[in-house]
Motif scaffolding. Structure first.
Motif, PDB file in Angstrom:
ATOM      1  N   ILE A 135       0.851  -1.191   0.000  1.00 24.45           N
ATOM      2  CA  ILE A 135       0.000   0.000   0.000  1.00 24.45           C
ATOM      3  C   ILE A 135       0.883   1.236   0.000  1.00 24.45           C
ATOM      4  CG2 ILE A 135      -1.800   1.276   1.222  1.00 24.45           C
ATOM      5  CD1 ILE A 135      -1.278  -2.261   2.245  1.00 24.45           C
ATOM      6  N   GLY A 136       0.538   2.200  -0.823  1.00 23.99           N
ATOM      7  CA  GLY A 136       1.216   3.493  -0.852  1.00 23.99           C
ATOM      8  C   GLY A 136       0.209   4.600  -1.104  1.00 23.99           C
ATOM      9  N   GLY A 137       0.523   5.796  -0.644  1.00 20.09           N
ATOM     10  CA  GLY A 137      -0.413   6.898  -0.830  1.00 20.09           C
ATOM     11  C   GLY A 137       0.248   8.254  -0.637  1.00 20.09           C
ATOM     12  N   LYS A 138      -0.474   9.291  -1.003  1.00 20.29           N
ATOM     13  CA  LYS A 138      -0.001  10.659  -0.818  1.00 20.29           C
ATOM     14  C   LYS A 138      -1.204  11.587  -0.751  1.00 20.29           C
ATOM     15  CE  LYS A 138       0.569  11.700  -5.770  1.00 20.29           C
ATOM     16  NZ  LYS A 138       1.528  12.167  -6.804  1.00 20.29           N
ATOM     17  N   THR A 139      -0.961  12.780  -0.235  1.00 24.36           N
ATOM     18  CA  THR A 139      -1.997  13.805  -0.119  1.00 24.36           C
ATOM     19  C   THR A 139      -1.356  15.171  -0.259  1.00 24.36           C
ATOM     20  OG1 THR A 139      -3.806  14.620   1.272  1.00 24.36           O
ATOM     21  CG2 THR A 139      -1.779  13.977   2.386  1.00 24.36           C
ATOM     22  N   ASN A 140      -2.167  16.169  -0.606  1.00 22.46           N
ATOM     23  CA  ASN A 140      -1.632  17.521  -0.777  1.00 22.46           C
ATOM     24  C   ASN A 140      -1.743  18.369   0.477  1.00 22.46           C
ATOM     25  OD1 ASN A 140      -4.430  17.647  -0.924  1.00 22.46           O
ATOM     26  ND2 ASN A 140      -4.425  19.413  -2.306  1.00 22.46           N
TER      27      ASN A 140
END
Length: 543
Positions: free
Chosen positions: A501-506
């Motif tokens: 699982i990988g993710g990002k947000t601003n």
């Protein structure tokens, strides 16, 4: 020349010309890519082993005058430094300059400075006022005189060419920024892609792995948390908060609405003031005057306003607390369409026209002299030494055959409550309230004050930009709140029994990591079927 194929394929001999003709005639058919090994046989050499790659794209056809050995004429290189190339690059360069953040901030600071200057310089005054206030022999800051004000139009700042030009420049910068920056960001954010490599997933801002889990179970958990889910085989992509990406475009649009509404107010409104005695009327269009080139009269300008009554209320100290005007509006056919009593901070609105109660005065005194009359004596405002108190006066002539000068009885009033009377010598004679029916004798004349007729001071205005400005501020508040929403993206990949699982947000990156960890804790663990079967058998045998 002849091409010899391997024995596993049929033997075909093709000349270059026939091969070209065959490819040209079947160019509309889909060709299959494959690799063949062949031997080229020449008269000088032996066999030379080669590989030929056939692509899906058919070669361009050869004309009858073309030959395989004929070289194509070299095309002259295109000149991109000429006038055409400059014109092609010019719009993009202009957009790049206009969308610069520093330029936009400078434009906003300039507009704010002009607005502050507009509150410092009196607006809408006659030329003599500015000549006296900002003389050339004593300039403000050593250079600022009335000529600057009249030349730059600072006496009507919010409709001056300088102010409107800055608004137009800022609006252009906002549109350029939206086109070159915000819209491409939204387009990229709307594209959902899958990551097919665990190494790529580990490079995200947040990454983790579940050793015994299912990507389908993860998708269900994310969907319950408000994420939009997309799956393709073992890969998963999820996002939420896409509205936060649209919010900057909404903020720019709201600012454009505010500036458009302000410009419409400055150049498309009507203003006027009138003082009307009680019992008289006026036509709206005779009072209102245009403020700019966008001003357009409406049908409501034919409305007639009649002042039914004007009256005031007072404090216990005798000071005026509030003043009221009972107004009736009549259309062009003489039919009453509206009636309302207005006061300060309680205007009348009709057909886009707003009528404000702003001032008052005393227009006349109605008196009886020795039972004759009534006489309406016009009241005039008198100058007082300082203060904001009002004083009105009038004069009742008295015939005196023994005097060559005109003499009479003076009457003064501060409001509609009482009238002070003086004799021909200017000596105090007494005070009477209007309509008290108590006569007073002065110089042998019996005077009775019947009524003090007031006049209402009204300001009229039409402002078509107000709804636009209100809509702009409403949209600005809404889109500013929406812009605080985080745009979060999550990728997942099933590799055997392990889910990466990988993710990002601003925005709110720490909160994002905490949220994803809480969601991953809810993903159920997969227990292998063999272990379950072994545990079941052991339980049976022990039983």
């Amino acid at each position: 020349m002849e091409i010899l194929l391997k024995p596993s394929l049929p033997r075909i001999a093709l000349s270059l010309k026939s091969q070209s003709h065959l490819l040209h005639s079947n160019s509309h058919l889909r060709t299959l890519p494959f690799t063949i090994s062949c031997k080229l046989r020449t008269s000088q050499d032996g066999n030379i082993s080669k590989k030929i790659m056939l692509s899906e794209v058919a070669p361009p056809p050869l004309s009858e005058n073309d030959s395989p050995n004929r070289e194509a004429p070299a095309k002259p290189p295109r000149r991109r430094d000429g006038a055409v190339g400059l014109l092609q690059r010019f719009p993009r360069r202009v957009l790049t300059v206009l969308s610069n953040l520093g330029l936009a901030i400078g434009e906003m600071f300039t507009i704010a400075a002009l607005m502050a200057l507009g509150t410092f310089i009196e607006q809408g005054e006659p030329l003599d006022f500015y000549i006296q206030k900002y003389p050339e022999d004593n300039p403000v800051l050593g250079f600022f005189t009335w000529k600057w004000i009249k030349t730059l139009g600072f006496d009507h700042m919010f409709s001056s060419p300088v102010f409107l030009g800055m608004l137009i420049l800022l609006a252009t910068s906002l549109m350029a920024c939206t086109y070159t920056t915000q819209i491409p960001i939204v387009k990229v954010a709307r594209r959902w892609t899958f990551l097919s490599s665990s190494e790529t997933i580990r490079k995200q801002e947040f990454s983790d792995s579940l050793p015994r889990a299912s990507v389908n179970d993860l998708g269900v958990i994310l969907m319950g948390a408000g994420y939009e889910i997309f799956m393709k085989g073992p890969a998963l992509y999820a996002f939420k908060g896409l509205a936060g990406r649209f919010a900057p475009i909404g903020v720019h649009f709201a600012m454009l609405l505010i500036m458009a509404g302000g410009t419409l107010s400055a150049e498309g409104s009507f203003k006027g003031s009138v003082t009307v005695p009680q019992g008289l009327n006026f036509v709206v269009g005779d009072v209102l005057g245009p403020s700019g080139f966008l001003s357009r009269p409406t049908e409501a300008f034919n409305t007639e306003v009649h002042v039914n009554k004007f009256y005031m209320t007072y404090y216990d100290s005798g000071e005026v607390s509030q003043f009221y005007s009972d107004l009736s509006l009549y259309d062009i056919d003489g039919k009453e369409v509206l009636r309302k009593t207005i006061s300060v901070n309680d205007p009348l609105r009709y057909g886009g026209i707003t009528v404000y109660q702003t001032d008052w005065s005393i227009s006349a005194l109605q008196v009886l002299r020795d039972g004759e009359g009534p006489f309406n004596l016009a009241m005039a405002p008198l100058q007082l030494n300082g203060g904001d108190k009002k004083l009105f006066g009038t004069f009742l002539p008295v015939d005196d055959p023994d005097s060559s000068q005109v003499k009479g009885i003076s009457m003064l009033a501060r409001d509609l409550q009482s009238v002070v009377l003086y004799d021909q010598e200017g000596k105090f004679a007494g005070v009477r309230r209007p309509n008290s029916k108590l006569p007073i004798e002065i110089d042998g004349k019996k005077i009775e004050v019947l009524d003090a007729i007031g006049s209402t001071g009204l300001d009229l205005k039409t402002d078509p930009g107000v709804p636009v400005v209100y809509a702009g501020f409403g949209a600005l508040m809404l889109t500013t709140c929406i812009s605080l929403l985080s745009h979060s993206q999550i990728w997942a990949l099933q590799d055997g029994t392990t889910v990466f699982i990988g993710g990002k947000t601003n925005r709110a990156k720490a909160e994002f990591s905490s949220e994803v960890n809480r969601l991953l804790d809810r993903v159920p663990e997969i227990v292998e079927a063999s272990n379950n079967k072994a545990s079941s058998n052991s339980t049976t045998s022990s039983g």
